[in-house]
Design a protein around this motif. Structure first.
Motif, PDB file in Angstrom:
ATOM      1  N   ALA A 202       0.853  -1.189   0.000  1.00 46.52           N
ATOM      2  CA  ALA A 202       0.000   0.000   0.000  1.00 46.52           C
ATOM      3  C   ALA A 202       0.884   1.233   0.000  1.00 46.52           C
ATOM      4  O   ALA A 202       2.049   1.187   0.416  1.00 46.52           O
ATOM      5  CB  ALA A 202      -0.911   0.006   1.222  1.00 46.52           C
ATOM      6  N   VAL A 203       0.325   2.343  -0.466  1.00 46.61           N
ATOM      7  CA  VAL A 203       1.061   3.605  -0.465  1.00 46.61           C
ATOM      8  C   VAL A 203       0.153   4.708   0.064  1.00 46.61           C
ATOM      9  O   VAL A 203      -1.025   4.789  -0.280  1.00 46.61           O
ATOM     10  CB  VAL A 203       1.586   3.967  -1.877  1.00 46.61           C
ATOM     11  N   ASN A 247      -0.214  -3.263  10.892  1.00 47.38           N
ATOM     12  CA  ASN A 247      -0.608  -4.558  10.313  1.00 47.38           C
ATOM     13  C   ASN A 247       0.536  -5.281   9.611  1.00 47.38           C
ATOM     14  O   ASN A 247       0.349  -6.362   9.068  1.00 47.38           O
ATOM     15  CB  ASN A 247      -1.765  -4.361   9.331  1.00 47.38           C
ATOM     16  N   ASP A 248       1.696  -4.658   9.540  1.00 47.98           N
ATOM     17  CA  ASP A 248       2.901  -5.298   9.025  1.00 47.98           C
ATOM     18  C   ASP A 248       2.839  -5.653   7.535  1.00 47.98           C
ATOM     19  O   ASP A 248       3.515  -6.566   7.080  1.00 47.98           O
ATOM     20  CB  ASP A 248       3.217  -6.557   9.836  1.00 47.98           C
ATOM     21  N   TYR A 249       1.995  -4.966   6.748  1.00 48.54           N
ATOM     22  CA  TYR A 249       2.044  -5.150   5.304  1.00 48.54           C
ATOM     23  C   TYR A 249       3.112  -4.226   4.722  1.00 48.54           C
ATOM     24  O   TYR A 249       3.601  -3.314   5.388  1.00 48.54           O
ATOM     25  CB  TYR A 249       0.679  -4.875   4.662  1.00 48.54           C
ATOM     26  N   LYS A 250       3.492  -4.470   3.482  1.00 50.85           N
ATOM     27  CA  LYS A 250       4.476  -3.609   2.828  1.00 50.85           C
ATOM     28  C   LYS A 250       3.841  -2.242   2.603  1.00 50.85           C
ATOM     29  O   LYS A 250       2.728  -2.143   2.080  1.00 50.85           O
ATOM     30  CB  LYS A 250       4.933  -4.221   1.509  1.00 50.85           C
ATOM     31  N   TRP A 251       4.587  -1.215   2.962  1.00 51.94           N
ATOM     32  CA  TRP A 251       3.997   0.124   3.028  1.00 51.94           C
ATOM     33  C   TRP A 251       4.976   1.159   2.508  1.00 51.94           C
ATOM     34  O   TRP A 251       6.113   1.243   2.975  1.00 51.94           O
ATOM     35  CB  TRP A 251       3.659   0.422   4.488  1.00 51.94           C
ATOM     36  N   ILE A 285      11.724  14.440   5.910  1.00 51.71           N
ATOM     37  CA  ILE A 285      12.826  13.880   6.702  1.00 51.71           C
ATOM     38  C   ILE A 285      12.328  12.698   7.524  1.00 51.71           C
ATOM     39  O   ILE A 285      12.974  11.646   7.602  1.00 51.71           O
ATOM     40  CB  ILE A 285      13.447  14.958   7.609  1.00 51.71           C
ATOM     41  N   GLY A 286      11.163  12.855   8.142  1.00 45.55           N
ATOM     42  CA  GLY A 286      10.592  11.775   8.940  1.00 45.55           C
ATOM     43  C   GLY A 286      10.243  10.552   8.111  1.00 45.55           C
ATOM     44  O   GLY A 286      10.509   9.413   8.528  1.00 45.55           O
ATOM     45  N   LEU A 287       9.646  10.759   6.926  1.00 47.04           N
ATOM     46  CA  LEU A 287       9.249   9.632   6.084  1.00 47.04           C
ATOM     47  C   LEU A 287      10.457   8.893   5.531  1.00 47.04           C
ATOM     48  O   LEU A 287      10.464   7.655   5.431  1.00 47.04           O
ATOM     49  CB  LEU A 287       8.363  10.113   4.934  1.00 47.04           C
ATOM     50  N   ILE A 288      11.473   9.642   5.150  1.00 49.06           N
ATOM     51  CA  ILE A 288      12.693   9.017   4.619  1.00 49.06           C
ATOM     52  C   ILE A 288      13.390   8.207   5.712  1.00 49.06           C
ATOM     53  O   ILE A 288      13.856   7.082   5.477  1.00 49.06           O
ATOM     54  CB  ILE A 288      13.628  10.091   4.027  1.00 49.06           C
ATOM     55  N   ASP A 289      13.443   8.757   6.903  1.00 53.58           N
ATOM     56  CA  ASP A 289      14.044   8.026   8.022  1.00 53.58           C
ATOM     57  C   ASP A 289      13.258   6.746   8.303  1.00 53.58           C
ATOM     58  O   ASP A 289      13.850   5.667   8.509  1.00 53.58           O
ATOM     59  CB  ASP A 289      14.065   8.918   9.263  1.00 53.58           C
ATOM     60  N   TYR A 290      11.936   6.838   8.320  1.00 59.76           N
ATOM     61  CA  TYR A 290      11.083   5.665   8.543  1.00 59.76           C
ATOM     62  C   TYR A 290      11.347   4.600   7.479  1.00 59.76           C
ATOM     63  O   TYR A 290      11.480   3.407   7.771  1.00 59.76           O
ATOM     64  CB  TYR A 290       9.614   6.090   8.515  1.00 59.76           C
ATOM     65  N   THR A 291      11.427   5.045   6.227  1.00 56.93           N
ATOM     66  CA  THR A 291      11.609   4.123   5.104  1.00 56.93           C
ATOM     67  C   THR A 291      12.956   3.420   5.181  1.00 56.93           C
ATOM     68  O   THR A 291      13.060   2.212   4.923  1.00 56.93           O
ATOM     69  CB  THR A 291      11.471   4.888   3.779  1.00 56.93           C
ATOM     70  N   ARG A 292      13.998   4.151   5.537  1.00 56.39           N
ATOM     71  CA  ARG A 292      15.324   3.530   5.653  1.00 56.39           C
ATOM     72  C   ARG A 292      15.376   2.517   6.789  1.00 56.39           C
ATOM     73  O   ARG A 292      16.106   1.524   6.717  1.00 56.39           O
ATOM     74  CB  ARG A 292      16.383   4.610   5.848  1.00 56.39           C
ATOM     75  N   LYS A 293      14.584   2.737   7.811  1.00 55.03           N
ATOM     76  CA  LYS A 293      14.585   1.822   8.955  1.00 55.03           C
ATOM     77  C   LYS A 293      13.775   0.554   8.692  1.00 55.03           C
ATOM     78  O   LYS A 293      14.157  -0.538   9.128  1.00 55.03           O
ATOM     79  CB  LYS A 293      14.003   2.526  10.190  1.00 55.03           C
ATOM     80  N   PHE A 294      12.641   0.684   7.984  1.00 52.51           N
ATOM     81  CA  PHE A 294      11.684  -0.424   7.923  1.00 52.51           C
ATOM     82  C   PHE A 294      11.532  -1.071   6.550  1.00 52.51           C
ATOM     83  O   PHE A 294      10.923  -2.141   6.443  1.00 52.51           O
ATOM     84  CB  PHE A 294      10.321   0.046   8.429  1.00 52.51           C
ATOM     85  N   ASN A 295      12.035  -0.457   5.473  1.00 52.91           N
ATOM     86  CA  ASN A 295      11.919  -1.051   4.142  1.00 52.91           C
ATOM     87  C   ASN A 295      13.281  -1.558   3.676  1.00 52.91           C
ATOM     88  O   ASN A 295      14.288  -0.862   3.846  1.00 52.91           O
ATOM     89  CB  ASN A 295      11.394  -0.032   3.123  1.00 52.91           C
TER      90      ASN A 295
END
Length: 337
Positions: A202-203, A247-251, A285-295
């Motif tokens: 999902a996006v 829910n732990d789906y790809k996001w 900045i927050g979204l990029i940090d989140y993405t680097r941590k979880f994707n």
């Protein structure tokens, strides 16, 4: 295009509305006026895609996601993407989002004063993938997770059986030499969990799914005839940065720039007050940090709404008020480690 001439009057484009927008309150930035690229024509200005790509690349934008307008075999607004595909020298990544809703005179997906009806049935939905397979094989088409092309679906809930449709699409791609297909569901119109529809991920797509208090009564000098909604952009950013994937789906995360569709809806518009490059940069900045941590590394993608939605007041393309401010904010956010 002929349909626009019939529905809205000869020569109508989005710029028609953009240039006529009027301010509705003290300090309201309308009309929004383009600078570097001007009031371009996506069909007749033959160098416009090169100029857009040059500007995007300069500020570290990875690629473009094009809306794909396909109505049971009929395409509309197809020329810019067709030209992009035909120009193999224009080496810039792209993918598509099937904007699979009907067109109406209301501009918001509600099927009133229907202009172009979307047909969702087993036959039509299967034919869609057959049309786009050649594009998925383009070397510039955006792939994630081991080289799998990605398609976004704007409104998953409109399909009668998207799970089986996605299954068919994947099989058809494999039959045509594409090892798999990644189908990403846009979190719009209340849809959240892609697994319910058989999608791979999902996006986020703000302003869909965002929340903030309505503050029209706090706005100085507001036109007394205004009957739209005004929200606080800063509150949107703060709330969004606290969101988690429970829910732990790809996001895939998504941010929006300023949002103000006064050009389209006039005194019934939706406006996000106090939007600025600085607030947007904080969000990114927050979204990029989140993405680097979880994707994982091959699906670290963040989407931005939008490159050039001028009639809805959300555009990375430069304007008279902020210049290159939003582009510069994007690049700075990408460079934060």
């Amino acid at each position: 295009m002929p349909e626009n001439n019939e529905w809205w009057g000869k020569g109508f484009t989005e710029w028609t509305n953009v240039t006529k927008a009027l301010p509705l309150y003290e300090g309201h930035y309308q009309p929004q006026i383009p600078t570097d690229l001007g009031y371009y024509n996506l069909v007749e200005d033959k160098d416009i895609r090169e100029r857009q790509v040059e500007l995007a690349r300069k500020y570290s934008i990875f690629g473009f996601c094009y809306y794909y307008y396909w109505f049971n075999g009929k395409r509309l607004l197809e020329k810019p993407l067709n030209d992009m595909i035909a120009n193999k020298e224009l080496d810039f990544p792209f993918c598509i989002c099937w904007a699979n809703e009907s067109w109406s005179r209301r501009w918001d997906g509600q099927e009133k004063e229907l202009l172009m009806q979307q047909i969702h049935d087993e036959d039509s939905d299967k034919r869609f993938i057959e049309e786009v397979i050649p594009m998925l094989k383009d070397s510039r088409y955006i792939c994630i997770e081991d080289g799998v092309p990605i398609i976004l679906i704007y409104r998953a809930e409109l399909f009668p059986d998207l799970k089986n449709t996605v299954k068919f699409w994947k099989e058809k791609c494999q039959e045509n030499g594409i090892k798999d297909l990644h189908v990403c569901m846009v979190q719009s119109f209340g849809q959240q969990d892609p697994e319910l529809h058989g999608c791979d991920s999902a996006v986020e797509f703000p302003p869909h799914g965002v929340y903030a208090a309505e503050i029209s009564n706090q706005i100085k000098g507001l036109d007394p005839e205004f009957d739209g909604n005004i929200y606080n952009y800063r509150e949107v950013v703060e709330r969004n940065l606290r969101k988690k994937n429970s829910n732990d789906y790809k996001w895939f995360r998504g941010a929006m720039l300023s949002w103000d569709n006064t050009a389209r809806r006039k005194k019934s518009s939706n406006i996000f007050f106090d939007a600025s490059p600085a607030e947007y940069e904080k969000w990114m900045i927050g979204l990029i940090d989140y993405t680097r941590k979880f994707n994982r590394k091959d699906n670290q993608v963040v989407f931005v709404n939008a490159w050039n939605e001028w009639a809805e007041g959300t555009h990375l393309e430069p304007d008279t008020k902020y210049g290159h401010g939003y582009l510069e904010a994007t690049q700075r956010a990408l460079n934060v480690r």
